[in-house]
Design an enzyme around this catalytic site. Structure first.
Site, PDB file in Angstrom:
ATOM      1  N   PRO A   1       0.788  -1.213   0.000  1.00  0.00           N
ATOM      2  CA  PRO A   1       0.000   0.000   0.000  1.00  0.00           C
ATOM      3  C   PRO A   1       0.833   1.282   0.000  1.00  0.00           C
ATOM      4  O   PRO A   1       1.849   1.370   0.678  1.00  0.00           O
ATOM      5  CB  PRO A   1      -0.841  -0.093   1.274  1.00  0.00           C
ATOM      6  N   ASN A   2       0.375   2.210  -0.797  1.00  0.00           N
ATOM      7  CA  ASN A   2       0.910   3.570  -0.901  1.00  0.00           C
ATOM      8  C   ASN A   2       2.254   3.678  -1.610  1.00  0.00           C
ATOM      9  O   ASN A   2       2.727   4.787  -1.839  1.00  0.00           O
ATOM     10  CB  ASN A   2       0.979   4.251   0.474  1.00  0.00           C
TER      11      ASN A   2
ATOM     12  N   ARG B   1       3.742  11.268  -1.668  1.00  0.00           N
ATOM     13  CA  ARG B   1       3.603  11.201  -0.208  1.00  0.00           C
ATOM     14  C   ARG B   1       4.949  11.409   0.492  1.00  0.00           C
ATOM     15  O   ARG B   1       5.968  10.899   0.048  1.00  0.00           O
ATOM     16  CB  ARG B   1       2.987   9.877   0.217  1.00  0.00           C
TER      17      ARG B   1
ATOM     18  N   TYR C   1      10.401   9.532   1.595  1.00  0.00           N
ATOM     19  CA  TYR C   1      10.447   8.575   0.490  1.00  0.00           C
ATOM     20  C   TYR C   1      11.064   9.123  -0.792  1.00  0.00           C
ATOM     21  O   TYR C   1      11.207   8.385  -1.761  1.00  0.00           O
ATOM     22  CB  TYR C   1       9.036   8.050   0.198  1.00  0.00           C
TER      23      TYR C   1
ATOM     24  N   ASN D   1       8.161  -5.141  -0.694  1.00  0.00           N
ATOM     25  CA  ASN D   1       8.004  -4.004   0.193  1.00  0.00           C
ATOM     26  C   ASN D   1       6.542  -4.046   0.627  1.00  0.00           C
ATOM     27  O   ASN D   1       5.673  -3.561  -0.097  1.00  0.00           O
ATOM     28  CB  ASN D   1       8.325  -2.685  -0.519  1.00  0.00           C
TER      29      ASN D   1
ATOM     30  N   ALA E   1       2.820  -0.761   4.989  1.00  0.00           N
ATOM     31  CA  ALA E   1       2.328  -0.853   6.364  1.00  0.00           C
ATOM     32  C   ALA E   1       1.969  -2.277   6.767  1.00  0.00           C
ATOM     33  O   ALA E   1       1.980  -2.607   7.960  1.00  0.00           O
ATOM     34  CB  ALA E   1       1.115   0.060   6.543  1.00  0.00           C
TER      35      ALA E   1
ATOM     36  N   HIS F   1       4.009  -4.584   9.393  1.00  0.00           N
ATOM     37  CA  HIS F   1       3.930  -4.531  10.840  1.00  0.00           C
ATOM     38  C   HIS F   1       2.817  -5.382  11.448  1.00  0.00           C
ATOM     39  O   HIS F   1       2.826  -5.606  12.656  1.00  0.00           O
ATOM     40  CB  HIS F   1       3.778  -3.080  11.292  1.00  0.00           C
TER      41      HIS F   1
ATOM     42  N   ASP G   1       2.392 -15.520   6.297  1.00  0.00           N
ATOM     43  CA  ASP G   1       2.140 -16.935   6.059  1.00  0.00           C
ATOM     44  C   ASP G   1       2.257 -17.288   4.582  1.00  0.00           C
ATOM     45  O   ASP G   1       2.777 -18.350   4.230  1.00  0.00           O
ATOM     46  CB  ASP G   1       0.770 -17.337   6.601  1.00  0.00           C
TER      47      ASP G   1
ATOM     48  N   GLU H   1      13.024  -8.565   1.940  1.00  0.00           N
ATOM     49  CA  GLU H   1      12.091  -7.496   2.314  1.00  0.00           C
ATOM     50  C   GLU H   1      12.828  -6.167   2.172  1.00  0.00           C
ATOM     51  O   GLU H   1      13.945  -6.022   2.664  1.00  0.00           O
ATOM     52  CB  GLU H   1      11.616  -7.700   3.749  1.00  0.00           C
TER      53      GLU H   1
ATOM     54  N   HIS I   1      12.634  -1.806   2.422  1.00  0.00           N
ATOM     55  CA  HIS I   1      11.973  -0.578   2.877  1.00  0.00           C
ATOM     56  C   HIS I   1      12.817   0.596   2.406  1.00  0.00           C
ATOM     57  O   HIS I   1      14.039   0.590   2.573  1.00  0.00           O
ATOM     58  CB  HIS I   1      11.824  -0.566   4.395  1.00  0.00           C
ATOM     59  N   ILE I   2      12.180   1.569   1.834  1.00  0.00           N
ATOM     60  CA  ILE I   2      12.870   2.730   1.274  1.00  0.00           C
ATOM     61  C   ILE I   2      13.507   3.566   2.394  1.00  0.00           C
ATOM     62  O   ILE I   2      14.653   3.981   2.302  1.00  0.00           O
ATOM     63  CB  ILE I   2      11.887   3.577   0.433  1.00  0.00           C
ATOM     64  N   SER I   3      12.744   3.783   3.451  1.00  0.00           N
ATOM     65  CA  SER I   3      13.236   4.594   4.564  1.00  0.00           C
ATOM     66  C   SER I   3      13.970   3.710   5.573  1.00  0.00           C
ATOM     67  O   SER I   3      13.898   2.482   5.524  1.00  0.00           O
ATOM     68  CB  SER I   3      12.073   5.312   5.253  1.00  0.00           C
TER      69      SER I   3
ATOM     70  N   ARG J   1      12.518   5.504  12.727  1.00  0.00           N
ATOM     71  CA  ARG J   1      11.190   6.107  12.624  1.00  0.00           C
ATOM     72  C   ARG J   1      10.324   5.729  13.828  1.00  0.00           C
ATOM     73  O   ARG J   1      10.843   5.313  14.858  1.00  0.00           O
ATOM     74  CB  ARG J   1      10.561   5.682  11.296  1.00  0.00           C
TER      75      ARG J   1
END
Length: 147
Positions: free
Chosen positions: A9-10, A17, A22, A74, A77, A80, A87, A98, A100-102, A107
């Protein structure tokens, strides 16, 4: 090698955003960067993005049947709290990274917890969009034992 890159998402809102977190490059730039990497290295890379948990799970499950040899994800959200995505990933024996950009370690507290990372062979964060390229290299060159 057949590699699947999944964005949650996003991620499609890159360049729109939270640019301070990002960056200013948009999602089309990310897709182009990944396609160029695939051409350069001779990989067949498919990029998939969805804001819907079920669609992400469906695509992971499809990877089991379509000859996917590595997954870069990626989860956004969903990282988390989506035990369902966790699964689905655990069901796939291909190497998984996995991304993550940030820098999620710098954070909010909730971003420091990943329920999906334990079923991936590597977690990459804080390297911007270049982290995707590192993740592609990782799954392409992974030589460890798979469960």
């Amino acid at each position: 090698m057949k590699i699947l890159v999944i964005n949650g998402p996003n991620i499609n809102f890159l360049g729109i955003r939270e640019k301070s977190v990002y960056g200013t490059q948009d999602y089309a730039f990310l897709e182009s960067m990944i396609a160029q990497k695939g051409q350069q290295d001779g990989h067949d890379i498919t990029v998939f993005q969805s804001n819907y948990e079920g669609a992400i799970i469906d695509r992971i499950q499809q990877a089991y049947f379509d000859g996917t040899e590595g997954i870069v994800i990626n989860p956004g959200a969903y990282t988390h709290y989506s035990y369902a995505i966790r699964d689905a990933l655990a069901s796939i024996t291909a190497p998984k990274a996995e991304i993550h950009i940030s820098d999620i370690t710098q954070r909010e507290e909730f971003r420091k917890v990943s329920v999906t990372a334990p079923v991936c062979q590597k977690q990459i964060y804080g390297k911007g969009l270049a982290g995707y390229l590192e993740a592609i290299d990782f799954v392409a060159n992974y030589g460890g034992e798979l469960s």
